[in-house]
Design an enzyme around this catalytic site. Structure first.
Site, PDB file in Angstrom:
ATOM      1  N   TYR A 101       0.840  -1.192   0.000  1.00 12.50           N
ATOM      2  CA  TYR A 101       0.000   0.000   0.000  1.00 12.50           C
ATOM      3  C   TYR A 101       0.880   1.248   0.000  1.00 12.50           C
ATOM      4  O   TYR A 101       1.957   1.270   0.621  1.00 12.50           O
ATOM      5  CB  TYR A 101      -0.891   0.039   1.238  1.00 12.50           C
ATOM      6  N   ARG A 150      -2.194 -12.570   2.942  1.00 11.95           N
ATOM      7  CA  ARG A 150      -3.517 -12.158   2.513  1.00 11.95           C
ATOM      8  C   ARG A 150      -3.668 -12.434   1.019  1.00 11.95           C
ATOM      9  O   ARG A 150      -2.777 -12.174   0.224  1.00 11.95           O
ATOM     10  CB  ARG A 150      -3.734 -10.647   2.723  1.00 11.95           C
ATOM     11  N   HIS A 153      -6.884  -8.600  -2.910  1.00  5.49           N
ATOM     12  CA  HIS A 153      -8.221  -8.083  -2.636  1.00  5.49           C
ATOM     13  C   HIS A 153      -8.247  -6.577  -2.860  1.00  5.49           C
ATOM     14  O   HIS A 153      -7.213  -5.901  -2.866  1.00  5.49           O
ATOM     15  CB  HIS A 153      -8.650  -8.408  -1.201  1.00  5.49           C
ATOM     16  N   HIS A 155     -10.415  -3.177  -1.335  1.00  2.68           N
ATOM     17  CA  HIS A 155     -11.340  -2.651  -0.330  1.00  2.68           C
ATOM     18  C   HIS A 155     -12.371  -1.748  -1.019  1.00  2.68           C
ATOM     19  O   HIS A 155     -12.002  -0.902  -1.842  1.00  2.68           O
ATOM     20  CB  HIS A 155     -10.594  -1.835   0.718  1.00  2.68           C
TER      21      HIS A 155
END
Length: 230
Positions: A101, A150, A153, A155
């Protein structure tokens, strides 16, 4: 001499998701005035002119092209009765193609992409449809003792008809081997709920050259809501 057939061990469920207890409020709720509409006066104001055509294409937010597999996410936002939710504000954020991120709190040692910030937004049209172009995010490690990762994906945030009706959820990609091990996905209540969080690859919707298109519909409430811990 015949031998007994061997069987592969049954897959074990991923460890429970630990994020929910950490997100519980630690302070008492703030009492609002008796007028329920006063809550809207303390939140952000969203107008149609605030969302531009550039906001829904995360690949065009910088001077250069981001690294990664270009994808388009599209679908309908529906209420509990299956009716389209028109002019709904849709926000999304995600890791880059390397699984990192663009946030100072991300300590993953994967590289940052100077041409990808990973945030965008759009408004649904008169049929409740949204469309976003972005880069497929990468998986990333949780940094836990069991070396869990993870699954890839995105959000999503939806505001319904008011700021106080916000839903935050996550969308996953089909065929990802990490789906079986993702503790956040498995915190959703039941297999049917987990399936609703996984998008569908749909080549028939690929109207933008050079992108793979995934279809993902969102239901806000009702018997079959789209919901998972944020």
């Amino acid at each position: 001499m015949p031998t007994s057939p061997t069987h592969a061990p049954a897959p074990t469920a991923p460890p429970p998701y630990q994020g929910l207890p950490l997100r519980h409020p630690t302070r008492p709720p703030v009492l609002l005035p008796t007028d329920p509409e006063s809550a809207e006066l303390n939140g952000p104001v969203f107008g149609h002119t605030d969302v531009t055509s550039l906001d829904h294409d995360l690949t065009r937010h910088h001077t250069g092209a981001p690294i990664g597999e270009r994808i388009t996410l599209t679908g309908h936002v529906l209420d509990s009765r299956g009716r389209p939710v028109r002019h709904q504000l849709v926000e999304l954020w995600q890791a880059n193609a390397a699984g990192r991120y663009a946030h100072q709190g991300d300590r993953h040692d994967a590289p940052l992409d100077p041409n990808f910030t990973g945030t965008g937004r759009a408004l649904t049209d008169a049929d409740g449809r949204y469309t976003v172009t972005t880069i497929k995010p990468g998986a990333y490690p949780l940094g836990t003792p069991d070396h869990a990762w993870r699954a890839a994906h995105v959000h999503f945030s939806f505001f319904g008809s008011a700021f106080t009706q916000r839903l935050v959820t996550q969308m996953y990609f089909p065929g990802d081997p990490l789906l079986a091990h993702d503790s956040v996905l498995h915190s959703a209540p039941g297999e049917a709920a987990r399936r609703r969080l996984i998008a569908t690859y749909d080549p028939a919707l690929s109207s933008i050259a050079g992108t793979l298109t995934y279809r993902w519909n969102i239901v806000l409430g009702g018997l079959s809501p789209t919901v998972t811990p944020a």
